[in-house]
Design a protein around this motif. Structure first.
Motif, PDB file in Angstrom:
ATOM      1  N   LEU A   1       0.831  -1.205   0.000  1.00 58.57           N
ATOM      2  CA  LEU A   1       0.000   0.000   0.000  1.00 58.57           C
ATOM      3  C   LEU A   1       0.864   1.254   0.000  1.00 58.57           C
ATOM      4  O   LEU A   1       1.944   1.275   0.604  1.00 58.57           O
ATOM      5  N   PRO A   2       0.414   2.327  -0.649  1.00 59.11           N
ATOM      6  CA  PRO A   2       1.047   3.628  -0.420  1.00 59.11           C
ATOM      7  C   PRO A   2       0.784   4.058   1.026  1.00 59.11           C
ATOM      8  O   PRO A   2      -0.372   4.086   1.466  1.00 59.11           O
ATOM      9  N   TYR A   3       1.834   4.352   1.778  1.00 56.10           N
ATOM     10  CA  TYR A   3       1.667   4.632   3.199  1.00 56.10           C
ATOM     11  C   TYR A   3       2.478   5.858   3.600  1.00 56.10           C
ATOM     12  O   TYR A   3       3.422   6.265   2.922  1.00 56.10           O
ATOM     13  N   THR A   4       2.090   6.423   4.744  1.00 55.55           N
ATOM     14  CA  THR A   4       2.894   7.413   5.451  1.00 55.55           C
ATOM     15  C   THR A   4       2.812   7.078   6.928  1.00 55.55           C
ATOM     16  O   THR A   4       1.722   6.795   7.443  1.00 55.55           O
ATOM     17  N   ILE A   5       3.943   7.095   7.611  1.00 57.95           N
ATOM     18  CA  ILE A   5       3.988   6.779   9.037  1.00 57.95           C
ATOM     19  C   ILE A   5       4.372   8.050   9.802  1.00 57.95           C
ATOM     20  O   ILE A   5       5.427   8.640   9.548  1.00 57.95           O
ATOM     21  N   LEU A   6       3.509   8.453  10.711  1.00 58.25           N
ATOM     22  CA  LEU A   6       3.744   9.622  11.558  1.00 58.25           C
ATOM     23  C   LEU A   6       4.150   9.143  12.943  1.00 58.25           C
ATOM     24  O   LEU A   6       3.513   8.254  13.508  1.00 58.25           O
ATOM     25  N   GLN A   7       5.197   9.760  13.515  1.00 59.84           N
ATOM     26  CA  GLN A   7       5.782   9.259  14.758  1.00 59.84           C
ATOM     27  C   GLN A   7       5.908  10.385  15.794  1.00 59.84           C
ATOM     28  O   GLN A   7       6.993  10.919  16.021  1.00 59.84           O
ATOM     29  N   PRO A   8       4.789  10.743  16.434  1.00 63.64           N
ATOM     30  CA  PRO A   8       4.844  11.815  17.431  1.00 63.64           C
ATOM     31  C   PRO A   8       5.525  11.380  18.725  1.00 63.64           C
ATOM     32  O   PRO A   8       5.449  10.219  19.131  1.00 63.64           O
ATOM     33  N   THR A   9       6.176  12.329  19.369  1.00 67.37           N
ATOM     34  CA  THR A   9       6.791  12.104  20.672  1.00 67.37           C
ATOM     35  C   THR A   9       5.762  12.380  21.775  1.00 67.37           C
ATOM     36  O   THR A   9       4.549  12.437  21.524  1.00 67.37           O
ATOM     37  N   THR A  10       6.206  12.574  22.993  1.00 66.76           N
ATOM     38  CA  THR A  10       5.328  12.830  24.138  1.00 66.76           C
ATOM     39  C   THR A  10       4.539  14.117  23.927  1.00 66.76           C
ATOM     40  O   THR A  10       5.097  15.165  23.598  1.00 66.76           O
TER      41      THR A  10
ATOM     42  N   GLN B   1       8.459   8.132   6.565  1.00 62.99           N
ATOM     43  CA  GLN B   1       8.308   8.044   8.020  1.00 62.99           C
ATOM     44  C   GLN B   1       8.730   9.397   8.591  1.00 62.99           C
ATOM     45  O   GLN B   1       9.854   9.838   8.350  1.00 62.99           O
ATOM     46  N   TYR B   2       7.841  10.015   9.348  1.00 63.61           N
ATOM     47  CA  TYR B   2       8.099  11.358   9.836  1.00 63.61           C
ATOM     48  C   TYR B   2       8.112  11.405  11.368  1.00 63.61           C
ATOM     49  O   TYR B   2       7.052  11.275  11.994  1.00 63.61           O
ATOM     50  N   PRO B   3       9.274  11.589  11.995  1.00 64.87           N
ATOM     51  CA  PRO B   3       9.289  11.861  13.439  1.00 64.87           C
ATOM     52  C   PRO B   3       8.711  13.250  13.689  1.00 64.87           C
ATOM     53  O   PRO B   3       9.057  14.209  12.986  1.00 64.87           O
TER      54      PRO B   3
ATOM     55  N   ILE C   1      13.647  11.270  23.115  1.00 64.99           N
ATOM     56  CA  ILE C   1      14.341  12.412  22.514  1.00 64.99           C
ATOM     57  C   ILE C   1      14.253  12.333  20.984  1.00 64.99           C
ATOM     58  O   ILE C   1      14.432  11.275  20.390  1.00 64.99           O
ATOM     59  N   GLY C   2      13.994  13.492  20.355  1.00 64.12           N
ATOM     60  CA  GLY C   2      13.946  13.566  18.903  1.00 64.12           C
ATOM     61  C   GLY C   2      14.292  14.960  18.414  1.00 64.12           C
ATOM     62  O   GLY C   2      14.674  15.837  19.190  1.00 64.12           O
ATOM     63  N   ASN C   3      14.102  15.177  17.115  1.00 59.05           N
ATOM     64  CA  ASN C   3      14.523  16.410  16.450  1.00 59.05           C
ATOM     65  C   ASN C   3      13.334  17.057  15.735  1.00 59.05           C
ATOM     66  O   ASN C   3      12.544  16.346  15.096  1.00 59.05           O
ATOM     67  N   PRO C   4      13.191  18.392  15.781  1.00 53.42           N
ATOM     68  CA  PRO C   4      12.023  19.065  15.206  1.00 53.42           C
ATOM     69  C   PRO C   4      12.122  19.410  13.726  1.00 53.42           C
ATOM     70  O   PRO C   4      11.174  19.956  13.152  1.00 53.42           O
ATOM     71  N   ASN C   5      13.249  19.119  13.069  1.00 51.60           N
ATOM     72  CA  ASN C   5      13.430  19.587  11.690  1.00 51.60           C
ATOM     73  C   ASN C   5      12.358  19.076  10.731  1.00 51.60           C
ATOM     74  O   ASN C   5      11.875  19.812   9.863  1.00 51.60           O
ATOM     75  N   VAL C   6      11.986  17.810  10.847  1.00 52.95           N
ATOM     76  CA  VAL C   6      11.003  17.235   9.929  1.00 52.95           C
ATOM     77  C   VAL C   6       9.643  17.904  10.105  1.00 52.95           C
ATOM     78  O   VAL C   6       8.964  18.244   9.125  1.00 52.95           O
ATOM     79  N   LEU C   7       9.231  18.109  11.339  1.00 48.87           N
ATOM     80  CA  LEU C   7       7.945  18.764  11.587  1.00 48.87           C
ATOM     81  C   LEU C   7       7.957  20.187  11.057  1.00 48.87           C
ATOM     82  O   LEU C   7       6.965  20.662  10.477  1.00 48.87           O
ATOM     83  N   ASN C   8       9.055  20.883  11.233  1.00 47.15           N
ATOM     84  CA  ASN C   8       9.213  22.238  10.694  1.00 47.15           C
ATOM     85  C   ASN C   8       8.947  22.237   9.195  1.00 47.15           C
ATOM     86  O   ASN C   8       8.213  23.093   8.671  1.00 47.15           O
ATOM     87  N   TRP C   9       9.541  21.286   8.497  1.00 42.33           N
ATOM     88  CA  TRP C   9       9.356  21.192   7.043  1.00 42.33           C
ATOM     89  C   TRP C   9       7.909  20.851   6.693  1.00 42.33           C
ATOM     90  O   TRP C   9       7.326  21.441   5.767  1.00 42.33           O
ATOM     91  N   LEU C  10       7.305  19.927   7.439  1.00 39.16           N
ATOM     92  CA  LEU C  10       5.960  19.461   7.119  1.00 39.16           C
ATOM     93  C   LEU C  10       4.921  20.571   7.227  1.00 39.16           C
ATOM     94  O   LEU C  10       4.051  20.716   6.366  1.00 39.16           O
ATOM     95  N   ILE C  11       4.971  21.354   8.304  1.00 35.96           N
ATOM     96  CA  ILE C  11       3.931  22.359   8.539  1.00 35.96           C
ATOM     97  C   ILE C  11       4.341  23.741   8.048  1.00 35.96           C
ATOM     98  O   ILE C  11       3.573  24.699   8.190  1.00 35.96           O
ATOM     99  N   GLU C  12       5.551  23.834   7.492  1.00 37.03           N
ATOM    100  CA  GLU C  12       6.040  25.069   6.860  1.00 37.03           C
ATOM    101  C   GLU C  12       6.049  26.252   7.818  1.00 37.03           C
ATOM    102  O   GLU C  12       5.741  27.388   7.451  1.00 37.03           O
ATOM    103  N   ARG C  13       6.393  25.973   9.038  1.00 37.59           N
ATOM    104  CA  ARG C  13       6.602  27.006  10.060  1.00 37.59           C
ATOM    105  C   ARG C  13       7.367  26.377  11.210  1.00 37.59           C
ATOM    106  O   ARG C  13       7.477  25.152  11.304  1.00 37.59           O
TER     107      ARG C  13
END
Length: 314
Positions: A142-151, A209-211, A281-293
Motif C-alpha cells: 500500500l502507499p503509506y505514510t507513518i507519523l511518529q509523534p513524541t510525548t 516516516q516522519y518523526p 528524545i527527537g529532532n524538530p526539523n522534519v515537523l518544521n518542514w511538514l507544517i512550513e513554520r
C-alpha cells in the motif's frame, strides 16, 4: 496527485481521542466525506453532535467483520490505534489487510499510520507493538505514510493548573515519572497540522516516516513547569508520585479505570520505568518542514492553552 476532499472518503479511527480531536476542526468544511470510528455509544453521540456532516460509526476494531465494513469504499485511512489496547498490533494488521482488499477493488489510495517516536525502543510495549504495525504496512504494497509523534505537551493537565492559579491556589503538578530526565515534546496543534498536510498533499508523502517533535531542545518536566508557571503567574509545585500510584494515575488517564487487562498494566509499568531513566528524545526539523513554520515551543504552547482557557471564561 493530491487528495480530492470533495469526493474521497476519509476514515479516521479513534476519532474521539486527543489526536483526532485537534485534527477534525482542520478538516471540517474541506473534507465532504468523513467516516469517524469510535468505540462507545457516548463517544458516538458526542462526535455526531460536534460533526453533523460526518458519518460516525461505533465499531470494534478487534473484529475483522467490523473493520472490513469500515474500509468499504474508503480512499484514505488515518489509523490511530487504541492506546494501551492488549491487541493493538493485531488491530493494526486487520486495518492493513482490509485496506489491501479495498485497494484490489480500486478505491483505496493512502494508508496513514499514527505511530510513535522511536518505535525501535522495544523495552516499551506501547512502542514495540507499533513497530510491528509499521513493518506490516511497509510490506503490504500500500502507499503509506507513518507519523511518529513524541510525548504530547497536551498530556499536561493545564486546564486544572490554570483553574488553581485563577482561584489563588498554588498549582500542583503530580508527575508520574522523573522530573529531571529530558524529553522532547510535541504539541497536538502541530501534529494536527502535519496530519492535514499529509492527508491533503498525499503522493508527496508516500513511503515516508516522519518523526514529529515540536521542541527545539529537550526539556525536563522541572524546566517545563517553570515555563508553565511563568504563563500562569504562579509557581507550579511538583509532586512525584510513587511507582504504583503513577501506574494507577496513568491507567486512569488513558483508560478511565484501573480495572484493566494485565497486559495493559504491564504496558503502563514498562513505559513508566523507561521514562524514569531514559526519556524520549527527537529532532524538530522534519515537523518544521511538514507544517512550513517553526513548531510550537513549550512556552508557545502554554500561551495558546492559557488563552483557550481564558476564552472559555469570557
Amino acid at each position: 496527485m493530491p487528495a480530492d476532499p470533495e469526493h474521497d472518503l476519509l476514515l479516521v479511527t479513534c476519532a474521539s481521542g486527543k489526536q483526532a480531536s485537534r485534527l477534525l476542526p482542520l478538516l471540517a468544511g474541506r473534507w465532504k466525506r468523513l467516516r469517524l470510528v469510535v468505540h462507545s455509544a457516548a463517544s458516538r453521540a458526542q462526535l455526531a453532535a460536534q460533526h453533523p456532516g460526518a458519518s460516525v460509526v461505533q465499531a470494534d476494531l478487534y473484529d475483522g467483520r467490523d473493520v472490513a465494513a469500515l474500509l468499504d469504499g474508503v480512499a484514505v485511512v488515518l489509523h490511530i490505534g487504541p492506546t494501551y489496547h492488549p491487541h493493538e498490533t493485531e488491530i493494526g494488521y486487520l486495518m492493513v489487510d482490509a485496506a489491501v482488499r479495498e485497494a484490489r477493488r480500486g478505491a483505496f489510495k493512502h494508508f496513514v499510520l499514527s505511530s510513535v517516536l522511536n518505535s525501535q525502543l522495544r523495552k516499551m510495549m506501547n512502542h514495540d507493538c507499533k513497530r510491528y504495525i509499521e513493518e506490516y504496512v511497509m510490506e503490504s504494497g500500500l502507499p503509506y505514510t507513518i507519523l511518529q509523534p513524541t510525548t504530547f505537551m497536551d498530556n499536561l493537565p493545564l486546564p486544572l493548573l490554570w483553574r488553581q492559579a485563577r482561584d489563588g491556589e498554588d498549582p500542583v503538578f503530580r508527575a508520574m515519572w522523573s522530573t529531571d530526565v529530558p524529553f522532547s515534546f510535541v504539541a497536538l496543534h502541530d501534529v494536527a497540522e502535519a496530519m492535514r498536510a499529509v492527508l491533503e498533499e498525499r503522493e508527496k508523502h508516500f513511503y515516508a516516516q516522519y518523526p514529529l517533535v515540536s521542541t527545539a531542545a529537550p526539556l525536563t518536566f522541572e524546566q517545563a513547569m517553570r515555563i508553565v508557571g511563568e504563563r500562569l503567574g504562579r509557581e507550579v509545585k511538583l509532586e512525584r508520585l510513587g511507582f504504583e500510584d503513577a501506574v494507577r494515575a496513568t491507567l486512569l488517564r488513558l483508560k478511565g479505570t484501573e480495572e484493566v487487562d494485565l497486559r495493559t498494566r504491564d504496558t503502563a509499568q514498562r513505559m513508566l520505568l523507561f521514562y524514569n531513566y531514559r526519556g524520549l528524545i527527537g529532532n524538530p526539523n522534519v515537523l518544521n518542514w511538514l507544517i512550513e513554520r517553526k513548531p510550537l515551543s513549550y512556552a508557545d504552547w502554554a500561551d495558546m492553552r492559557v488563552k483557550e482557557e481564558e476564552s472559555k471564561e469570557s
